[in-house]
Scaffold this motif. Structure first.
Motif, PDB file in Angstrom:
ATOM      1  N   LYS A 298      46.329  43.479  38.313  1.00  0.00           N
ATOM      2  CA  LYS A 298      46.246  42.016  37.801  1.00  0.00           C
ATOM      3  C   LYS A 298      44.454  41.764  36.690  1.00  0.00           C
ATOM      4  N   ILE A 299      43.766  42.210  36.029  1.00  0.00           N
ATOM      5  CA  ILE A 299      43.028  41.698  35.911  1.00  0.00           C
ATOM      6  C   ILE A 299      43.116  40.653  35.170  1.00  0.00           C
ATOM      7  N   SER A 300      42.480  39.195  35.268  1.00  0.00           N
ATOM      8  CA  SER A 300      42.417  38.155  34.407  1.00  0.00           C
ATOM      9  C   SER A 300      41.106  38.030  33.128  1.00  0.00           C
ATOM     10  N   GLN A 301      40.808  37.069  32.784  1.00  0.00           N
ATOM     11  CA  GLN A 301      39.634  37.267  32.347  1.00  0.00           C
ATOM     12  C   GLN A 301      38.474  36.900  32.570  1.00  0.00           C
ATOM     13  N   GLU A 302      38.574  36.296  33.702  1.00  0.00           N
ATOM     14  CA  GLU A 302      37.452  35.845  34.259  1.00  0.00           C
ATOM     15  C   GLU A 302      36.735  36.674  35.233  1.00  0.00           C
ATOM     16  N   ASP A 303      38.123  37.939  35.780  1.00  0.00           N
ATOM     17  CA  ASP A 303      37.434  38.957  35.904  1.00  0.00           C
ATOM     18  C   ASP A 303      36.742  40.137  35.289  1.00  0.00           C
ATOM     19  N   ILE A 304      36.462  39.972  34.001  1.00  0.00           N
ATOM     20  CA  ILE A 304      36.146  40.384  33.034  1.00  0.00           C
ATOM     21  C   ILE A 304      35.112  40.337  32.639  1.00  0.00           C
ATOM     22  N   LYS A 305      35.138  38.970  32.880  1.00  0.00           N
ATOM     23  CA  LYS A 305      33.849  38.335  32.238  1.00  0.00           C
ATOM     24  C   LYS A 305      32.572  38.481  33.500  1.00  0.00           C
ATOM     25  N   ALA A 306      33.041  38.552  34.765  1.00  0.00           N
ATOM     26  CA  ALA A 306      32.157  38.960  35.699  1.00  0.00           C
ATOM     27  C   ALA A 306      31.290  40.168  35.458  1.00  0.00           C
TER      28      ALA A 306
ATOM     29  N   LEU B 119      28.585  60.355  21.327  1.00  0.00           N
ATOM     30  CA  LEU B 119      28.262  60.690  22.595  1.00  0.00           C
ATOM     31  C   LEU B 119      29.337  58.828  23.237  1.00  0.00           C
ATOM     32  N   ALA B 120      28.846  57.777  22.055  1.00  0.00           N
ATOM     33  CA  ALA B 120      29.524  56.180  23.165  1.00  0.00           C
ATOM     34  C   ALA B 120      30.955  56.208  23.035  1.00  0.00           C
ATOM     35  N   ASN B 121      31.839  57.207  22.550  1.00  0.00           N
ATOM     36  CA  ASN B 121      32.886  56.923  22.344  1.00  0.00           C
ATOM     37  C   ASN B 121      33.498  57.716  24.331  1.00  0.00           C
ATOM     38  N   GLN B 122      32.695  58.258  24.718  1.00  0.00           N
ATOM     39  CA  GLN B 122      33.096  58.732  25.917  1.00  0.00           C
ATOM     40  C   GLN B 122      32.915  58.211  26.995  1.00  0.00           C
ATOM     41  N   GLU B 123      32.009  57.042  26.845  1.00  0.00           N
ATOM     42  CA  GLU B 123      31.067  56.248  27.592  1.00  0.00           C
ATOM     43  C   GLU B 123      31.678  55.010  27.777  1.00  0.00           C
ATOM     44  N   VAL B 124      32.534  54.166  26.705  1.00  0.00           N
ATOM     45  CA  VAL B 124      33.571  53.502  26.929  1.00  0.00           C
ATOM     46  C   VAL B 124      34.512  53.880  27.760  1.00  0.00           C
ATOM     47  N   LEU B 125      35.246  54.516  27.454  1.00  0.00           N
ATOM     48  CA  LEU B 125      35.879  54.680  28.172  1.00  0.00           C
ATOM     49  C   LEU B 125      36.285  54.945  29.771  1.00  0.00           C
ATOM     50  N   ARG B 126      34.830  56.057  30.239  1.00  0.00           N
ATOM     51  CA  ARG B 126      34.720  56.163  31.942  1.00  0.00           C
ATOM     52  C   ARG B 126      33.879  54.130  32.068  1.00  0.00           C
ATOM     53  N   TRP B 127      33.690  53.628  31.987  1.00  0.00           N
ATOM     54  CA  TRP B 127      33.564  52.391  32.290  1.00  0.00           C
ATOM     55  C   TRP B 127      34.938  51.905  31.859  1.00  0.00           C
ATOM     56  N   GLN B 128      35.328  51.440  31.326  1.00  0.00           N
ATOM     57  CA  GLN B 128      37.014  50.727  30.862  1.00  0.00           C
ATOM     58  C   GLN B 128      37.657  51.587  32.218  1.00  0.00           C
ATOM     59  N   LEU B 129      37.723  52.284  32.503  1.00  0.00           N
ATOM     60  CA  LEU B 129      38.400  53.143  33.944  1.00  0.00           C
ATOM     61  C   LEU B 129      37.805  53.018  34.905  1.00  0.00           C
ATOM     62  N   ALA B 130      36.483  52.368  35.076  1.00  0.00           N
ATOM     63  CA  ALA B 130      35.279  52.242  35.908  1.00  0.00           C
ATOM     64  C   ALA B 130      36.159  50.489  36.923  1.00  0.00           C
ATOM     65  N   MET B 131      36.258  49.679  35.118  1.00  0.00           N
ATOM     66  CA  MET B 131      36.241  48.782  35.625  1.00  0.00           C
ATOM     67  C   MET B 131      38.014  48.443  36.157  1.00  0.00           C
TER      68      MET B 131
ATOM     69  N   LEU C 214      31.764  42.108  33.049  1.00  0.00           N
ATOM     70  CA  LEU C 214      30.456  42.752  32.170  1.00  0.00           C
ATOM     71  C   LEU C 214      29.539  42.224  32.488  1.00  0.00           C
ATOM     72  N   TRP C 215      28.988  41.065  32.758  1.00  0.00           N
ATOM     73  CA  TRP C 215      27.493  40.342  33.580  1.00  0.00           C
ATOM     74  C   TRP C 215      27.241  41.224  34.718  1.00  0.00           C
ATOM     75  N   LYS C 216      28.377  41.874  35.704  1.00  0.00           N
ATOM     76  CA  LYS C 216      27.580  42.697  36.354  1.00  0.00           C
ATOM     77  C   LYS C 216      27.132  44.258  35.841  1.00  0.00           C
ATOM     78  N   THR C 217      27.518  44.540  34.903  1.00  0.00           N
ATOM     79  CA  THR C 217      26.900  45.600  34.049  1.00  0.00           C
ATOM     80  C   THR C 217      25.491  44.941  32.809  1.00  0.00           C
ATOM     81  N   LEU C 218      25.691  44.140  32.664  1.00  0.00           N
ATOM     82  CA  LEU C 218      24.797  44.044  31.817  1.00  0.00           C
ATOM     83  C   LEU C 218      23.291  43.110  32.749  1.00  0.00           C
TER      84      LEU C 218
END
Ligand code: CMX
Length: 437
Positions: A294-302, A275-287, A304-308
């Motif tokens: 216009k998403i920067s690497q810094e945005d993605i980093k932040a 079931l993990a593949n559907q979770e990935v998509l849900r998470w990337q779309l929420a991001m 990721l930390w929010k998720t963790l």
């Protein structure tokens, strides 16, 4: 050229000899310790099963009879008009350990199409399910019902020699693989496109050509090719993962291949597994929704930390065995890189950008033993890009695929005469007693 059955008859005796020799010469050789950690830790790392078709190396990833994914992509035949290896050629490799010719692959495609129609009562059964029943539940129930026609069960009831078990297991396995596209496509139609017409199995199409066509994507050659690659790649991932192990365990009771694989599908339906593949998509779309265009690497980093920091895992990263980027992930990424429309897809671009940042964040976070992407980090995104946006269905596609490896092992388990699985369990008190000795 040799048929699949002729090839199997040739390759089985040397393997039976190899097993006999292992038993006689090394039956008592120690290959590892059992630690308390193994017993309470989900048997992680215990070398305790025989599985012939593939072995997973933590660094290199999966090898099918010794062939890596890039090796397979070079040598395994594609569909007549395609470039990607197809499940039929992967199935032949898994079963026989040999690379099939284009002609052998075509013959197997033809046989599968010949046998691809569902019995009427299974169509009626699936049509009677409420649309709200999870597609994986429907798939597992449909597969179990197909055991109505099990040749293995019929032959067993009549009384057959143990040495003949594998031939009937092989026939059931071929029939089941042949029928999976019609079953899976019917579930898709009923749940997501009720009332629309469902195409029939066409005798001149390969297995995935038919599946894609019945899903309503036959016109999209890129998606069909992607599905061929996806289904061939996901076919087997050695024996210890939950679905493979389940099929093996249930099959060891001499349950027929339909019942054994049905059980495996219910293991695949768990969120830590298929079931993990559907979770990935849900998470990337929420991001994507939160961060905008216009998403920067810094945005993605932040992000990721929010998720963790909220105590969640980063879906699509980490693995029970792998300690490197999953070569299946790499193969799917290369597929995307080679097509300009996919290369410019926002969701696939986001997966790429996440891959550039996530391993370092996960290393800094310091928990996971593997900070790299697994195959699920990307597998659903191409489906999504082409409009197959129904997340809950994605594990069904995985379920069509994993039959290749699970059923191969059932054939080999019967050919090698492997016994009923029966590991020893212990209570905590019993374990403590052993520790004190
Ligand atoms: N994000 C954050 N933390 C993670 C993590 C991730 N992606 N992967 C593992 N961790 C954490 C674990 O939760 C565990 O934490 P605790 O000690 O607090 O319990 C710790 O790191 C150690 O875990 P591990 O030994 O590295 O990984 P496991 O073998 O226990 O679990 C897996 C493997 C895949 C379930 C895990 O990495 C995970 O949950 N990943 C995200 C879900 C996912 O992508 N699943 C797809 C699996 C692919 C497949 O089945 O083929």
């Amino acid at each position: 050229t040799k048929s699949l059955r002729e090839t199997m008859k040739e390759v089985i005796p040397p393997k039976q000899e190899q097993l006999k020799k292992l038993k006689v010469e090394h039956g008592q050789t120690v290959v590892g310790d059992v630690k308390v950690d193994n017993i309470i830790g989900g048997m992680r790392g215990l070398k305790a099963m025989l599985w012939e078709a593939s072995v997973l190396d933590p660094i290199e990833g999966i090898r099918f009879h010794g062939l890596s994914i890039p090796d397979c992509q070079k040598v395994l035949p594609a569909a007549p008009a395609g470039k990607e290896m197809i499940p039929e050629s992967m199935l032949w490799l898994l079963l026989t350990g040999q690379v099939p010719t284009a002609e052998q692959t075509k013959e197997l495609s033809r046989e599968l199409a010949e046998k691809g129609d569902l019995p009427k009562f299974v169509e009626d059964l699936v049509d009677s399910f409420p649309r709200s029943l999870h597609p994986m539940t429907q798939l597992g129930m449909g597969v179990a019902a197909l055991n109505h026609d099990s040749q293995f069960q019929a032959a067993y009831e009549k009384g057959i020699k143990k040495s003949e078990y594998w031939t009937h297991t092989l026939e059931d396995s071929i029939n089941l693989i042949a029928r999976l596209p019609a079953l899976a496509a019917r579930i898709y139609r009923n749940v997501y496109k009720p009332g629309t017409e469902l195409a029939g199995v066409q005798k001149d199409l390969d297995l995935v050509g038919n599946y894609s066509n019945m899903l309503g994507y036959g016109h999209n050659e890129t998606l069909t090719e992607y599905l061929r690659l996806y289904i061939a790649l996901h076919g087997d991932h050695e024996g210890g993962n939950a679905s493979a192990h389940t099929a093996h365990l249930v099959g060891s009771t001499l349950s027929d291949p339909y019942l054994s694989y049905s059980a495996a599908l219910f293991a695949l339906a768990g969120p830590l597994h298929g079931l993990a593949n559907q979770e990935v998509l849900r998470w990337q779309l929420a991001m994507q929704k939160e961060l905008g265009d216009k998403i920067s690497q810094e945005d993605i980093k932040a992000y990721l930390w929010k998720t963790l920091n909220s105590g969640q895992v980063v879906p699509g990263y980490g693995h029970g065995v792998l300690r490197n980027p999953d070569p299946r992930f790499i193969a799917l990424q290369e597929f995307c890189d080679s097509r300009s429309d996919l290369k410019s897809s926002p969701i696939i671009d986001l997966v790429n950008k996440t891959f550039q940042v996530a391993p370092n964040v996960l290393k800094e976070h310091g928990k996971t033993k593997n900070p790299y992407p697994n195959v699920d980090a990307t597998s659903g995104c191409v489906l999504y890009h082409y409009g197959l946006t129904e997340f809950k269905y994605y594990t069904v596609i995985f379920g069509v695929s994993r039959a290749l490896g699970c059923l191969t092992q059932l054939v080999w388990a019967r050919a090698l005469g492997l016994p009923l699985e029966r590991p020893k369990s212990l209570s905590m008190d019993a374990l403590t007693k052993i520790i004190k000795q």
